[in-house]
Motif scaffolding. Structure first.
Motif, PDB file in Angstrom:
ATOM      1  N   ILE A 140       0.991  -1.146   0.133  1.00 49.12           N
ATOM      2  CA  ILE A 140      -0.011  -0.180   0.036  1.00 49.12           C
ATOM      3  C   ILE A 140       1.040   1.245  -0.031  1.00 49.12           C
ATOM      4  O   ILE A 140       0.595   2.334  -0.667  1.00 49.12           O
ATOM      5  CB  ILE A 140      -0.784   0.055   1.349  1.00 49.12           C
ATOM      6  CG1 ILE A 140      -1.974  -1.244   1.279  1.00 49.12           C
ATOM      7  CG2 ILE A 140      -1.688   1.351   1.314  1.00 49.12           C
ATOM      8  CD1 ILE A 140      -2.571  -1.426   2.498  1.00 49.12           C
ATOM      9  N   ALA A 141       2.119   1.213   0.812  1.00 46.27           N
ATOM     10  CA  ALA A 141       2.745   2.445   0.695  1.00 46.27           C
ATOM     11  C   ALA A 141       3.238   2.811  -0.172  1.00 46.27           C
ATOM     12  O   ALA A 141       3.681   3.889  -0.925  1.00 46.27           O
ATOM     13  CB  ALA A 141       3.897   2.179   2.138  1.00 46.27           C
ATOM     14  N   ARG A 142       3.821   1.734  -1.252  1.00 50.38           N
ATOM     15  CA  ARG A 142       4.437   1.823  -2.371  1.00 50.38           C
ATOM     16  C   ARG A 142       3.743   2.580  -3.645  1.00 50.38           C
ATOM     17  O   ARG A 142       4.023   3.590  -3.935  1.00 50.38           O
ATOM     18  CB  ARG A 142       4.779   0.618  -2.874  1.00 50.38           C
ATOM     19  CG  ARG A 142       6.516   0.247  -3.235  1.00 50.38           C
ATOM     20  CD  ARG A 142       6.800  -0.987  -3.956  1.00 50.38           C
ATOM     21  NE  ARG A 142       5.871  -2.269  -4.041  1.00 50.38           N
ATOM     22  CZ  ARG A 142       5.921  -3.097  -3.019  1.00 50.38           C
ATOM     23  NH1 ARG A 142       6.720  -2.802  -2.315  1.00 50.38           N
ATOM     24  NH2 ARG A 142       4.920  -3.996  -3.193  1.00 50.38           N
ATOM     25  N   GLU A 143       2.479   2.041  -3.584  1.00 53.22           N
ATOM     26  CA  GLU A 143       1.521   2.705  -4.423  1.00 53.22           C
ATOM     27  C   GLU A 143       1.183   4.109  -3.796  1.00 53.22           C
ATOM     28  O   GLU A 143       1.056   4.956  -4.757  1.00 53.22           O
ATOM     29  CB  GLU A 143       0.020   1.887  -4.335  1.00 53.22           C
ATOM     30  CG  GLU A 143       0.376   0.511  -4.701  1.00 53.22           C
ATOM     31  CD  GLU A 143       0.513   0.366  -6.330  1.00 53.22           C
ATOM     32  OE1 GLU A 143       0.065   1.220  -7.106  1.00 53.22           O
ATOM     33  OE2 GLU A 143       0.869  -0.903  -6.737  1.00 53.22           O
ATOM     34  N   ALA A 144       0.985   4.404  -2.582  1.00 52.76           N
ATOM     35  CA  ALA A 144       0.958   5.786  -2.154  1.00 52.76           C
ATOM     36  C   ALA A 144       1.786   6.657  -2.337  1.00 52.76           C
ATOM     37  O   ALA A 144       1.694   7.818  -2.943  1.00 52.76           O
ATOM     38  CB  ALA A 144       0.319   5.586  -0.543  1.00 52.76           C
TER      39      ALA A 144
END
Ligand code: PLP
Length: 384
Positions: free
Chosen positions: A224-228
């Motif tokens: 999720i963090a990568r995409e965010a």
């Protein structure tokens, strides 16, 4: 469940049941996992998950800000000394009192509808909440980013609302999205972020991209963090996140004692906690891990039922448990989020006590209410 069994029994003896207990080490570990995944993102705790002042003070000491959705939550933030960029004020129908209290603290407002442009206090800091109109894999009542949900402005409206904010003299800092709660599937988040990124040609660069919370306790935070981060970099923006559940759910356990049993075709295990202490199973069909703190082999399955006169008052169904005796203790796990905060005084039940385990001792962080406190605001007007 992270707390030692002997300590759970001690807490139940000392503070009585039903009792919420929290493990400080797991609270710290959850924040550390968020920071490890999201790097330099600014973390705002969605205090609706659990607004206990001791927990809020610990988070503030760790540099966490707060997302508030009511006058009461803003008052909690103010009470613990949070202000300025450490406070977000959100909600689909903010009151005049909430705008005034947010402005007093120098909070950033999350604008949920176009009309708010004219309602915000002068020169407010603001983000625009966008509804990405996506079906999300969670309970209907936990989905907030679906088309037809009451939250946010549409993708088409968002650039215009940002522009209108600026024209009205507000500091329009960026966009906000929060697609729901208890979401495990990283693809749901990336779909939402992709829809926001599509807005970049119209909005241009922004100061902030706030991607909300909603992460299930076992969600793939790194994914999720990568995409965010990728979405934030499209806007040249600083990433903000607003986890609630993730920061407190696993640290919390609801302790309840067995009152007795009943066999009526189903095996009921009756407990002293129910929907008034933990509403999530009834409200969302939520499933919490149930652990017996007594010994024996689990030969039968039990429906764990609370004491309320409501047939929906069940904490769990078909749980394999050893044969119970009145007074035995059950631990309902992953109950730190939306447990105590949704507890109610329905049936003039006193909301449960809460205690924090710091690795060597217990501290009571909320005492059990008395019935007199529950009815204290009633004016007892009698016509003569
Ligand atoms: C805008 C917003 N941010 C953050 C949260 C926190 O969600 P969660 O506890 O699922 O992380 C919520 C929950 O409803 C929310 O509405």
């Amino acid at each position: 469940m992270t707390l030692p069994r002997a300590e759970l029994s001690t807490a139940a003896e000392r503070f009585g049941t039903p009792l919420y207990v929290y493990d400080a080490a797991e609270l710290d570990a959850a924040l550390a996992r968020v920071r490890a995944a999201f790097g330099t993102a600014r973390v705002f705790y969605a205090m609706k998950a659990n607004p206990n002042l001791t927990l809020l003070r610990r988070m503030r000491a760790a540099g966490v800000g707060f997302e508030c959705v009511s006058a009461g939550e803003i008052a909690r933030a103010e009470h613990i000394g949070a202000k300025g960029d450490a406070v977000l004020v959100n909600g689909p129908a903010k009151s005049a009192e909430e705008y005034a209290a947010g402005a007093r603290l120098g909070a950033t407002f999350i604008v949920d509808r176009a009309e708010e442009v004219g309602l915000l206090p002068p020169r407010s800091k603001a983000l625009v909440r966008v509804n990405p109109a996506l079906a999300v894999s969670t309970h209907d009542h936990l989905a907030t980013g679906a088309a037809g949900s009451k939250f946010g402005v549409t993708l088409e409206q968002a650039p215009g609302v940002l522009r209108a904010l600026r024209e009205a003299g507000h500091d329009a800092r960026g966009l906000h999205v929060h697609i729901g709660s208890a979401i495990r599937n990283a693809a749901d988040f990336s779909a939402a972020f992709a829809r926001l990124m599509d807005l970049h040609p119209q909005t241009g660069d922004l100061e902030v991209l706030d991607v909300g919370g909603g992460w299930g306790v076992d969600a793939d935070l790194a994914g999720i963090a990568r995409e965010a981060q990728a979405a934030a970099s499209v806007f040249g923006a600083r990433l903000w996140v607003e986890p609630g559940r993730y920061l407190v759910a696993r640290a919390g356990t609801l302790l309840t004692r067995v009152v007795g049993t009943k066999r009526t075709g189903r095996n009921f295990l009756l407990t002293d906690a129910g929907m008034t202490e933990l509403l999530r199973p009834m409200l969302y069909g939520a499933q919490h891990p149930v652990t017996a703190l007594w010994d024996g082999e689990a030969r039968e399955k039990w429906d764990v039922a609370g004491p309320a006169c409501e047939s929906g008052d069940l904490l769990a169904r078909d749980v394999p448990l050893p044969s119970p005796t009145p007074g035995d203790l059950l631990a309902i796990g992953e109950a730190g989020a939306y447990g105590a905060s949704m507890s109610s005084t329905y049936l003039t039940r006193s909301r449960p006590a809460e205690a924090l385990w710091d690795g060597s001792s217990w501290t009571l962080i909320r005492r059990r209410e008395t019935p007199q406190e529950v009815w204290a605001a009633e004016l007892q007007v009698v016509e003569s």
